[in-house]
Design a protein around this motif. Structure first.
Motif, PDB file in Angstrom:
ATOM      1  N   ARG A   1      33.271 -94.466 107.477  1.00  0.00           N
ATOM      2  CA  ARG A   1      32.209 -94.347 108.493  1.00  0.00           C
ATOM      3  C   ARG A   1      30.867 -94.034 107.836  1.00  0.00           C
ATOM      4  O   ARG A   1      29.825 -94.538 108.254  1.00  0.00           O
ATOM      5  N   TYR A   2      30.916 -93.191 106.801  1.00  0.00           N
ATOM      6  CA  TYR A   2      29.690 -92.838 106.068  1.00  0.00           C
ATOM      7  C   TYR A   2      29.104 -94.082 105.394  1.00  0.00           C
ATOM      8  O   TYR A   2      27.901 -94.345 105.486  1.00  0.00           O
ATOM      9  N   ALA A   3      29.977 -94.857 104.734  1.00  0.00           N
ATOM     10  CA  ALA A   3      29.520 -96.072 104.044  1.00  0.00           C
ATOM     11  C   ALA A   3      28.929 -97.061 105.043  1.00  0.00           C
ATOM     12  O   ALA A   3      27.916 -97.701 104.766  1.00  0.00           O
ATOM     13  N   LEU A   4      29.553 -97.162 106.204  1.00  0.00           N
ATOM     14  CA  LEU A   4      29.048 -98.068 107.248  1.00  0.00           C
ATOM     15  C   LEU A   4      27.659 -97.641 107.719  1.00  0.00           C
ATOM     16  O   LEU A   4      26.753 -98.463 107.874  1.00  0.00           O
ATOM     17  N   GLU A   5      27.492 -96.327 107.921  1.00  0.00           N
ATOM     18  CA  GLU A   5      26.195 -95.819 108.389  1.00  0.00           C
ATOM     19  C   GLU A   5      25.111 -96.017 107.328  1.00  0.00           C
ATOM     20  O   GLU A   5      23.980 -96.368 107.655  1.00  0.00           O
ATOM     21  N   ARG A   6      25.482 -95.811 106.065  1.00  0.00           N
ATOM     22  CA  ARG A   6      24.515 -96.020 104.978  1.00  0.00           C
ATOM     23  C   ARG A   6      24.096 -97.480 104.922  1.00  0.00           C
ATOM     24  O   ARG A   6      22.935 -97.801 104.691  1.00  0.00           O
ATOM     25  N   ARG A   7      25.055 -98.364 105.144  1.00  0.00           N
ATOM     26  CA  ARG A   7      24.744 -99.804 105.138  1.00  0.00           C
ATOM     27  C   ARG A   7      23.794-100.144 106.292  1.00  0.00           C
ATOM     28  O   ARG A   7      22.860-100.918 106.123  1.00  0.00           O
ATOM     29  N   ARG A   8      24.030 -99.531 107.454  1.00  0.00           N
ATOM     30  CA  ARG A   8      23.137 -99.767 108.604  1.00  0.00           C
ATOM     31  C   ARG A   8      21.738 -99.237 108.324  1.00  0.00           C
ATOM     32  O   ARG A   8      20.747 -99.853 108.694  1.00  0.00           O
ATOM     33  N   GLN A   9      21.675 -98.051 107.690  1.00  0.00           N
ATOM     34  CA  GLN A   9      20.362 -97.475 107.356  1.00  0.00           C
ATOM     35  C   GLN A   9      19.594 -98.404 106.419  1.00  0.00           C
ATOM     36  O   GLN A   9      18.398 -98.645 106.609  1.00  0.00           O
ATOM     37  N   HIS A  10      20.309 -98.935 105.406  1.00  0.00           N
ATOM     38  CA  HIS A  10      19.650 -99.848 104.465  1.00  0.00           C
ATOM     39  C   HIS A  10      19.192-101.123 105.171  1.00  0.00           C
ATOM     40  O   HIS A  10      18.109-101.636 104.888  1.00  0.00           O
ATOM     41  N   ALA A  11      20.018-101.620 106.099  1.00  0.00           N
ATOM     42  CA  ALA A  11      19.657-102.835 106.843  1.00  0.00           C
ATOM     43  C   ALA A  11      18.414-102.583 107.696  1.00  0.00           C
ATOM     44  O   ALA A  11      17.507-103.433 107.762  1.00  0.00           O
ATOM     45  N   ARG A  12      18.363-101.393 108.324  1.00  0.00           N
ATOM     46  CA  ARG A  12      17.188-101.050 109.151  1.00  0.00           C
ATOM     47  C   ARG A  12      15.938-100.939 108.274  1.00  0.00           C
ATOM     48  O   ARG A  12      14.866-101.422 108.633  1.00  0.00           O
ATOM     49  N   ALA A  13      16.073-100.293 107.119  1.00  0.00           N
ATOM     50  CA  ALA A  13      14.937-100.132 106.206  1.00  0.00           C
ATOM     51  C   ALA A  13      14.468-101.492 105.705  1.00  0.00           C
ATOM     52  O   ALA A  13      13.254-101.756 105.627  1.00  0.00           O
ATOM     53  N   PHE A  14      15.429-102.352 105.393  1.00  0.00           N
ATOM     54  CA  PHE A  14      15.101-103.694 104.896  1.00  0.00           C
ATOM     55  C   PHE A  14      14.371-104.495 105.969  1.00  0.00           C
ATOM     56  O   PHE A  14      13.369-105.164 105.689  1.00  0.00           O
ATOM     57  N   ALA A  15      14.845-104.390 107.222  1.00  0.00           N
ATOM     58  CA  ALA A  15      14.215-105.099 108.344  1.00  0.00           C
ATOM     59  C   ALA A  15      12.796-104.584 108.560  1.00  0.00           C
ATOM     60  O   ALA A  15      11.863-105.374 108.804  1.00  0.00           O
ATOM     61  N   ALA A  16      12.607-103.257 108.450  1.00  0.00           N
ATOM     62  CA  ALA A  16      11.273-102.671 108.638  1.00  0.00           C
ATOM     63  C   ALA A  16      10.324-103.141 107.536  1.00  0.00           C
ATOM     64  O   ALA A  16       9.157-103.460 107.798  1.00  0.00           O
TER      65      ALA A  16
END
Lengths: 41, 251
Positions: free
Chosen positions: B217-232
């Motif tokens: 779950r932690y790895a999934l959330e980190r991946r989502r955070q990176h995706a959000r940062a990349f999109a921004a």
């Protein structure tokens, strides 16, 4: 059902069966949900 | 930017394989342990109820650590703060998962053993409160549109953790419907030595499973955070590169 095999025999109490099934369903269901999210991300 | 991997790492795969083997052994031990004198086979709920209930007291402390780390790093190191926030969120979800199963298995056992699904006993009430606190934590994360969701949830995580020692001690402080502690509850506590392997296998197997799911779950959330940062970043990049063109067209 092969009730003479010890693990099956001891599952004759239905509340025990419900409890074990609830644990497996929720635990493995949650893990599968995470796996699907992982594949989608 | 490298493409994120879709498969588990070798270490995680090995951990999962060992955990599943331990769960299988735990199940076999639980089913083959001697039948209890008064409750018969019903007592076998204990082998799944106990690990889930007792481990529901572990994950909230991980959430507390994540929340404190987030507050510490918030203005010092944004990357570490994000990692701490992801860890706090993952541990809150695992808390809700384990507490839900602790409640569900306990209610099923109570219905068969006491004839009631629920009673407002000290342990049950404080445990329900624990569940509600972490459900509200997850709802806050899901529904809040505010920029400071991570800050609000970190503060809630710190307050929620206060219920853990109260819930843990409730069966020692107040003697109500819930049985006294099975382990570490004084001279009369404990179970028959023949049942101990089943308890230990299930406690360690479900703990290992919880650690695996928490990591996932932690790895999934980190991946989502990176995706959000990349999109921004992409949005910013596009905005900055398009702006001079727009101004030029307007002129």
């Amino acid at each position: 059902m092969p009730w003479h095999i010890p693990p099956m025999q001891t599952l004759s109490q239905r509340h025990t069966v419900y409890a074990y099934c609830a644990v497996w369903l929720l635990q493995f269901g949650y893990a599968l949900h995470l796996l699907r999210q992982w594949r989608k991300s | 930017m490298s493409k994120p991997t879709k498969s588990l790492s070798p270490a995680a795969t090995l951990w999962l394989a060992l955990t599943l083997a331990a769960l299988a052994i735990g199940f076999y031990q639980a089913m083959t342990a001697p039948t209890e004198a008064t409750m018969g086979n019903l007592y076998r709920v204990f082998f799944y109820h106990f690990p889930h209930a007792v481990e529901s007291f572990v994950w909230p402390y991980l959430n507390l650590l994540g929340s404190l780390a987030y507050l510490y790093y918030r203005n010092r190191n944004p990357e570490r703060a994000l990692a701490a926030d992801a860890f706090a969120l993952a541990s809150a979800e695992i808390t809700v998962l384990y507490a839900t199963l602790g409640l569900a298995t306990g209610m099923l056992w109570g219905r068969a053993a006491w004839g009631i699904w629920w009673t407002w006993d000290a342990r049950l009430t404080t445990f329900l409160l624990l569940w509600l606190l972490y459900v509200s934590y997850l709802l806050l994360r899901r529904l809040s549109g505010a920029q400071n969701t991570a800050l609000l949830s970190a503060v809630l995580g710190i307050f929620a953790a206060i219920d853990v020692p109260i819930c843990f001690m409730s069966i020692r402080w107040w003697r109500t419907q819930h049985p006294a502690p099975v382990f570490g509850g004084g001279a009369d506590s404990g179970i028959d030595p023949s049942m101990v392997p089943a308890v230990l296998w299930n406690v360690f197997a479900w703990l290992a499973w919880g650690i695996f799911v928490l990591g996932f779950r932690y790895a999934l959330e980190r991946r989502r955070q990176h995706a959000r940062a990349f999109a921004a970043l992409r949005f910013l990049d596009q905005t900055l590169t398009d702006e001079p063109l727009k101004h030029a067209e307007a002129r």
